[in-house]
Design an enzyme around this catalytic site. Structure first.
Site, PDB file in Angstrom:
ATOM      1  N   GLU A 138       0.683  -1.149  -0.079  1.00  0.00           N
ATOM      2  CA  GLU A 138      -0.221  -0.159   0.138  1.00  0.00           C
ATOM      3  C   GLU A 138       0.832   1.279  -0.133  1.00  0.00           C
ATOM      4  O   GLU A 138       1.712   1.256   0.773  1.00  0.00           O
ATOM      5  CB  GLU A 138      -0.887   0.013   1.184  1.00  0.00           C
ATOM      6  CG  GLU A 138      -1.660   1.533   1.183  1.00  0.00           C
ATOM      7  CD  GLU A 138      -2.640   1.112   2.722  1.00  0.00           C
ATOM      8  OE1 GLU A 138      -3.539   2.103   2.566  1.00  0.00           O
ATOM      9  OE2 GLU A 138      -2.584   0.724   3.551  1.00  0.00           O
ATOM     10  N   GLU A 235     -11.867   2.701   6.146  1.00  0.00           N
ATOM     11  CA  GLU A 235     -10.896   2.682   7.217  1.00  0.00           C
ATOM     12  C   GLU A 235     -10.718   4.134   7.299  1.00  0.00           C
ATOM     13  O   GLU A 235      -9.814   5.179   6.835  1.00  0.00           O
ATOM     14  CB  GLU A 235      -9.591   2.213   6.297  1.00  0.00           C
ATOM     15  CG  GLU A 235      -8.468   2.300   7.494  1.00  0.00           C
ATOM     16  CD  GLU A 235      -7.041   2.053   6.784  1.00  0.00           C
ATOM     17  OE1 GLU A 235      -6.558   1.338   7.342  1.00  0.00           O
ATOM     18  OE2 GLU A 235      -6.885   2.602   5.693  1.00  0.00           O
TER      19      GLU A 235
END
Length: 253
Positions: A138, A235
């Site tokens: 990520e 998130e």
């Protein structure tokens, strides 16, 4: 459209098993987490079985956060610690039936850091493959995590090509990508074959997706229109109780 609750941010006041139950009660279709290792895997597995939710993924440990670390796997000289973090994550994920592991690179730069990260990702892919687990990488934005090894999708694509394993994918976090690159609709479309999971939060405050500079109603339609079927990860950092921030979810239940 299906959504996953990221329990690293949502219902943080609850134990992980109780947070899983709260996510189910709220209408989420799946869950994901950051660092579940202080909770016995058997307890998490029991809560997942009770609720029928899937744990989509978890992270390798970040290292010494108080000392400035945020991941180990691209840090030259930390090979032993990085391998141990991967082994720990694979064992835990396999026990609870998690589908993916985000291997955290850490704060590093340069050729040696890249060699280290690629090497550890190859190791992670091989350890995870027998369990059907996907390895995720990520890019993180430079405002929240200055010095992080990987900050753009272009760099992530390069790493994926160098690793050259079938079970490595990109974690596309809309929050990070909007801050670093923008043009989310086209980016998701272009990168979709390499994406293993999508996450979201408002920009720039990382709150619920009902305000800020990104029109998530549009982004969710783009994702659906591209045929992406997996749950998308919420998130974000709630202001107040998590329940007070869930009005956006009601539109999709």
């Amino acid at each position: 459209m299906q959504f996953s609750a990221n329990l690293g941010f949502l219902w943080k006041e609850l134990s992980l098993p109780d947070a899983i139950r709260a996510a189910k009660a709220a209408g989420f279709h799946a869950v994901e987490c950051h660092f579940p290792y202080d909770t016995p895997a058997a307890e998490v597995k029991a809560a997942l079985e009770e609720t029928g939710l899937k744990m989509l993924g978890l992270n390798t440990i970040p290292g010494d956060v108080a000392g400035g670390e945020f991941g180990l796997c691209a840090l030259p000289g930390r090979e032993v610690d990085a391998r141990a973090a991967i082994d720990q994550a694979v064992a835990y994920a396999a026990e609870i039936g998690a589908g993916a592991i985000h291997v955290m690179a850490g704060k590093a730069k340069g050729v040696e850091a890249q060699k280290m990260f690629v090497s550890k990702l190859r190791y992670a892919c091989k350890q995870a493959a027998p369990h059907g687990i996907t390895i995720l990488i990520e890019p993180l934005n430079t405002y929240d995590v200055p010095g992080y090894f990987m900050t753009t999708s272009d760099h992530a694509e390069q790493i994926i090509e160098l690793v050259d394993e079938p079970n490595i994918k990109l974690m596309f976090d809309c929050y990070h990508m909007q801050l670093m690159q923008g043009d989310l609709s086209h980016a998701i479309e272009r990168l979709l074959p390499k994406i293993g999971h999508i996450q979201f939060a408002s920009v720039p405050d990382r709150g619920a997706p009902d305000h800020g500079e990104v029109n998530y109603a549009h982004i969710f339609k783009v994702i659906e229109g591209l045929g992406y079927k997996a749950p998308v990860g919420a998130e974000y950092k709630p202001t107040g109780s998590t329940e007070e921030t869930l009005d956006w979810l009601k539109d999709y239940l």
